[in-house]
Write an enzyme that holds these catalytic residues in place. Structure first.
Site, PDB file in Angstrom:
ATOM      1  N   ILE A   1       0.677  -1.081   0.100  1.00 15.00           N
ATOM      2  CA  ILE A   1      -0.003  -0.197  -0.089  1.00 15.00           C
ATOM      3  C   ILE A   1       0.895   1.198  -0.014  1.00 15.00           C
ATOM      4  CG2 ILE A   1      -1.637   1.292   1.363  1.00 15.00           C
ATOM      5  CD1 ILE A   1      -2.891  -1.314   2.042  1.00 15.00           C
TER       6      ILE A   1
ATOM      7  N   TYR B   1      -0.636  -8.533  15.802  1.00 12.64           N
ATOM      8  CA  TYR B   1      -0.499  -7.482  14.651  1.00 12.64           C
ATOM      9  C   TYR B   1      -1.723  -6.364  14.628  1.00 12.64           C
ATOM     10  CZ  TYR B   1      -1.226  -5.522  10.054  1.00 12.64           C
ATOM     11  OH  TYR B   1      -1.368  -4.732   9.186  1.00 12.64           O
TER      12      TYR B   1
ATOM     13  N   LYS C   1      -1.704  -2.458  15.341  1.00 11.92           N
ATOM     14  CA  LYS C   1      -2.383  -1.428  14.462  1.00 11.92           C
ATOM     15  C   LYS C   1      -3.312  -0.489  14.963  1.00 11.92           C
ATOM     16  CE  LYS C   1      -1.331  -1.116  10.606  1.00 11.92           C
ATOM     17  NZ  LYS C   1      -0.475  -0.298   9.931  1.00 11.92           N
TER      18      LYS C   1
END
Length: 321
Positions: free
Chosen positions: A32, A181, A185
């Site tokens: 991204i 994870y 985030k």
């Protein structure tokens, strides 16, 4: 709370010009982050890729220059897992101001064992959250020197179902890679929301916006040789997924809009239009758990202690509460 505004139409294929502005994209050499950098380069801005791997950075800048004639793109070495190196990385930018930073770089591990950064922090939490927390402190003088700079934090849809364990932020007692994870985030997103609250309280001209890419898959992403090549087989196999998900080029669009669109305000959350998974970027309500100021304040204080930074306002940090 962020102010409401009438949001004008936005064309992801006709971005406004940004000549003379300078943007930094962390992790801009792949995924991204690469597409954020490629799309921003098409506006005439100077785009700097903050990357750990010089070879990948060179390949990414070459790809952007091929696809965006005249692109003003370059790279600096940036390792978010090494906090002591961040001041030097910011110095190497060679700029007297920064109009936006996109906090995109991240580590996602699929399997144990638990790994740590150079500073001894759990790798995903330490890179994805603590690294960006400390980097923001180093960048604040440059951001404050711009007339209306933005800090854009790339969260994850995976964080929507997670909750932070403030007593085990580094997953020492219960390490599960996918959950760790998602929580890393989520910590990033808490930081983006809390950063804007503190910037507003301090009267800063810098704004902080949180975005997420929805469901962004490699198999739905157009090829960018040599670091991403989508085969014809992968394209056909992924066709059903395209009904609900999208490629990483589309997942980049909420961040690009947050950088460029003057209608986007600090403290907002932006993601894809369709179920938060695919489609053009739109503003969505801040998730209920992200709006908890007590959790955000505790995470902020812990992050400050773990990174050894002073409170991040103006060009000296953002300490106002």
């Amino acid at each position: 709370m962020p102010s409401t505004s009438c949001v004008p139409s936005w064309d992801v294929h006709r971005l406004p010009a940004a000549d003379g502005r300078v943007f930094l994209v962390t992790g801009g050499s792949a995924g991204i982050g690469y597409f954020v950098a490629e799309q921003l380069s098409a506006t005439g801005a100077t785009v700097v890729l903050g990357c750990r791997d010089p070879a990948r950075a060179e390949a990414a800048t070459a790809s952007i220059r091929t696809r965006v004639p005249g692109a003003r793109v370059r790279a600096v070495r940036l390792d978010l897992a090494d906090l002591a190196s961040l001041d030097a990385a910011v110095e190497s930018l060679g700029e007297d101001r920064l109009d936006a930073v996109v906090h995109n770089a991240g580590v996602a591990l699929d399997d144990p064992p638990r790994r740590v950064t150079r500073d001894g922090h759990e790798l995903m939490f330490g890179t994805n959250h603590l690294g960006h927390f400390a980097l923001t402190r180093s960048l604040m003088p440059l951001l404050s020197a711009a007339p209306a700079a933005r800090v854009v934090t790339m969260g994850s849809f995976a964080a929507k179902s997670e909750r932070l364990d403030l007593d085990d932020l580094q997953s020492r007692t219960d390490y599960r890679p996918q959950r760790t994870y998602g929580r890393s985030k989520l910590a990033q997103m808490y930081f983006g929301v809390e950063l804007d609250r503190r910037l507003r309280a301090a009267g800063s001209t810098v704004a902080s916006v949180v975005v997420h890419p929805g469901g962004a898959l490699d198999s739905l992403t157009p090829s960018r040789p040599p670091f991403h090549v989508r085969s014809a087989g992968a394209r056909w196999a992924s066709a059903p997924a395209a009904l609900l998900l999208q490629g990483k080029h589309a997942g980049a669009r909420p961040a690009v809009r947050a950088v460029l669109d003057p209608a986007v305000c600090g403290g907002e959350l932006w993601g894809p239009r369709v179920f938060g998974l695919r489609g053009e970027p739109r503003r969505e309500p801040v998730w209920n758990h992200l709006a908890d100021p007590d959790v955000a304040a505790r995470l902020w204080d812990t992050s400050r202690d773990l990174t050894g930074t002073q409170d991040l306002t103006t060009d000296q940090g953002v300490s106002a509460k």
